[in-house]
Design a protein around this motif. Sequence first.
Motif, PDB file in Angstrom:
ATOM      1  N   LYS A  91       0.790  -1.216   0.000  1.00 21.14           N
ATOM      2  CA  LYS A  91       0.000   0.000   0.000  1.00 21.14           C
ATOM      3  C   LYS A  91       0.830   1.278   0.000  1.00 21.14           C
ATOM      4  CE  LYS A  91      -3.720  -2.443   2.209  1.00 21.14           C
ATOM      5  NZ  LYS A  91      -4.453  -2.745   3.387  1.00 21.14           N
ATOM      6  N   ASP A  92       2.168   1.147   0.055  1.00 24.77           N
ATOM      7  CA  ASP A  92       3.003   2.345   0.062  1.00 24.77           C
ATOM      8  C   ASP A  92       2.793   3.144  -1.228  1.00 24.77           C
ATOM      9  OD1 ASP A  92       3.915   1.210   2.373  1.00 24.77           O
ATOM     10  OD2 ASP A  92       6.034   1.352   1.865  1.00 24.77           O
ATOM     11  N   LYS A  93       2.856   4.449  -1.112  1.00 29.52           N
ATOM     12  CA  LYS A  93       2.681   5.307  -2.284  1.00 29.52           C
ATOM     13  C   LYS A  93       3.926   5.307  -3.173  1.00 29.52           C
ATOM     14  CE  LYS A  93      -0.727   8.326  -0.216  1.00 29.52           C
ATOM     15  NZ  LYS A  93      -1.094   9.655   0.213  1.00 29.52           N
ATOM     16  N   THR A  94       5.092   5.082  -2.566  1.00 30.50           N
ATOM     17  CA  THR A  94       6.338   5.098  -3.322  1.00 30.50           C
ATOM     18  C   THR A  94       6.658   3.697  -3.815  1.00 30.50           C
ATOM     19  OG1 THR A  94       7.150   6.871  -1.894  1.00 30.50           O
ATOM     20  CG2 THR A  94       8.785   5.707  -3.229  1.00 30.50           C
ATOM     21  N   PRO A  95       6.723   3.504  -5.141  1.00 30.73           N
ATOM     22  CA  PRO A  95       7.048   2.184  -5.675  1.00 30.73           C
ATOM     23  C   PRO A  95       8.483   1.774  -5.330  1.00 30.73           C
ATOM     24  CG  PRO A  95       6.259   3.658  -7.412  1.00 30.73           C
ATOM     25  CD  PRO A  95       6.458   4.471  -6.186  1.00 30.73           C
ATOM     26  N   LEU A  96       8.723   0.473  -5.279  1.00 28.91           N
ATOM     27  CA  LEU A  96      10.053  -0.074  -5.066  1.00 28.91           C
ATOM     28  C   LEU A  96      10.521  -0.665  -6.389  1.00 28.91           C
ATOM     29  CD1 LEU A  96       9.331  -2.032  -1.771  1.00 28.91           C
ATOM     30  CD2 LEU A  96      10.412   0.213  -1.971  1.00 28.91           C
TER      31      LEU A  96
END
Length: 141
Positions: A91-96
């Motif tokens: 759910k993080d907004k910053t992609p990995l």
Amino acid sequence: SWVNFLTDKGEIFSTKLIKGKSMDYFIDLFDGFTGASVELSEDLKEIVASASVMSNDDTNEMNITIQKGELICGSYNERGWVEKVVETKFKDKTPLNFNINAGFLQQILNMPLTMIVGNGRSLFESGSFKHILMHKIGAGE
């Protein structure tokens, strides 16, 4: 070429012998590991296997992108490229985004795992089992 250690808690720590590094270096890899947690799908092993078909034979490198709701595995070589997507709870907004050895990843996907993506490496856990895979140098995060 492997050495095994038994901790006071009855845990077994196994590592391949590497000349020039002290054991403190390897213990520090696990201590205080922080990063973004990703719940891995049971389908990931099949996705990694099919996407790794196009990885370069020399490096077996695969690009992993994790963004809201999906994990994308991609690889390429001189014949072309392939990309496979699997749903995930992220759910993080910053992609990995990072590169990893597909063969090493396939070897540990036989068990239910949680993956924590940290600085330059990923920690895989299942109960008391912990395994770290280093990201390829030059991979974006």
